[in-house]
Design an enzyme around this catalytic site. Structure first.
Site, short mmCIF file in Angstrom:
data_model
loop_
_atom_site.label_atom_id
_atom_site.label_comp_id
_atom_site.label_asym_id
_atom_site.label_seq_id
_atom_site.Cartn_x
_atom_site.Cartn_y
_atom_site.Cartn_z
N TRP A 71 -9.33 13.99 8.75
CA TRP A 71 -10.03 14.89 7.84
C TRP A 71 -9.16 15.23 6.65
CZ3 TRP A 71 -10.64 20.42 10.41
CH2 TRP A 71 -9.48 20.75 11.10
N HIS A 79 -19.31 21.35 -10.64
CA HIS A 79 -20.11 20.43 -11.44
C HIS A 79 -19.40 19.08 -11.54
CE1 HIS A 79 -22.86 23.68 -12.67
NE2 HIS A 79 -21.78 24.42 -12.45
N HIS A 83 -24.64 16.28 -9.49
CA HIS A 83 -24.63 17.70 -9.14
C HIS A 83 -25.84 18.44 -9.68
CE1 HIS A 83 -22.48 17.80 -13.09
NE2 HIS A 83 -23.12 18.95 -13.22
N HIS A 89 -25.68 29.19 -14.14
CA HIS A 89 -24.65 28.37 -14.79
C HIS A 89 -24.51 28.70 -16.27
CE1 HIS A 89 -22.14 25.03 -15.82
NE2 HIS A 89 -23.09 24.25 -16.29
N HIS A 212 -29.13 23.24 -21.30
CA HIS A 212 -28.59 24.36 -20.54
C HIS A 212 -29.21 25.68 -21.04
CE1 HIS A 212 -25.55 21.34 -19.54
NE2 HIS A 212 -25.13 22.14 -18.57
#
Length: 265
Positions: A71, A79, A83, A89, A212
């Protein structure tokens, strides 16, 4: 899937879906770019805060630190790679949902694809309202609560970060079109192949970064760095979007899949 044409497919809606997937009537396509250390990430002016690229630190790999387990610790920006952008945002959506608050019902939705790969050979190409209206004339109305997936062919550069970012010149959406899509159409989000939902040069637009600005202000969403859009029909697909429910998160890397009926291609 046309159940009337195939009477062998019967049962509940879930059974029909599962039978469609196993029989090949329905096809599932991964729209996600692989996530690794060379995944492109937006580059901001030096005076701005910078997003972290994807990196990992080994915890153990069947060794003295963990003989039975492999792992890693991961480090990245919200982002990064393929995504999801939540409304919070952007400043226009600052009082709206973070990624953990997005209703799960909105993460499974119809999707349409507008293919402008020929026009986007010019890396400064911008989607305009006329392009969408021309698509509507041919394919019908945009789906209620659905996604507009904007195909430019830019994903072909996804394995070359410098070419993908192209010194800040990448296809996007004209501000007037972004406003119209966000405020006057029934879609809930826009998905693109580029590093962000806006054009690389959108910092110089009015307003800056209009996808945006308008989409998040309208409580709508963005998806970026999609791949395999060429495999989808113009309409008739359903997308499944799986961001991490990060409390207070502005977005999240996610897995995006599409399901469509093979005969719709």
């Amino acid at each position: 899937m046309n159940v009337e044409k195939d009477m062998s497919i019967t049962g509940s809606a879930i059974e029909i879906l599962l039978q469609g997937l196993t029989s090949g009537h329905l096809r599932i396509v991964d729209l996600t770019a692989p996530l690794h250390e060379l995944t492109p990430i937006i580059r901001l002016p030096p005076e701005r805060g910078q997003p972290w690229p994807f990196s990992r630190e080994l915890i153990s790999r069947y060794d003295e630190k963990g003989p039975h387990v492999y792992w890693n610790n991961l480090k990245m920006c919200e982002h990064t790679g393929t995504h999801f952008d939540a409304p919070i945002h952007w400043v226009t959506g600052r009082d709206l949902d973070d990624v953990s608050q997005v209703p799960v019902q909105r993460l499974v939705a119809p999707a349409v694809v507008i293919d402008l790969t020929e026009e986007a050979v010019d890396p400064s190409f911008l989607l305009e309202r006329k392009h969408v209206e021309r698509w509507i004339e041919t394919h019908g109305p945009l789906p209620e609560g659905g996604w507009l997936l904007y195909r430019t062919g830019w994903s072909r550069h996804g394995n070359d970060p410098d070419r993908f970012l192209n010194e800040g010149i990448t296809p996007g959406v004209r501000p007037e079109c972004a406003k119209w899509l966000a405020e006057d159409t029934s879609i809930q989000g826009i998905g693109v192949e580029t590093v962000g939902t806006d054009a690389g040069q959108a910092g110089c637009f009015d307003p800056a970064y209009p996808c945006h600005w308008f989409f998040h202000g309208a409580n709508k969403y963005g998806l970026t760095q999609l791949r395999n859009l060429e495999l989808l029909p113009a309409r008739g697909a359903m997308v499944i979007i799986a961001p991490l429910p990060i409390v207070g998160g502005s977005g999240s890397p996610c897995r995006v899949m599409a399901i469509y009926e093979e005969t719709t291609r």
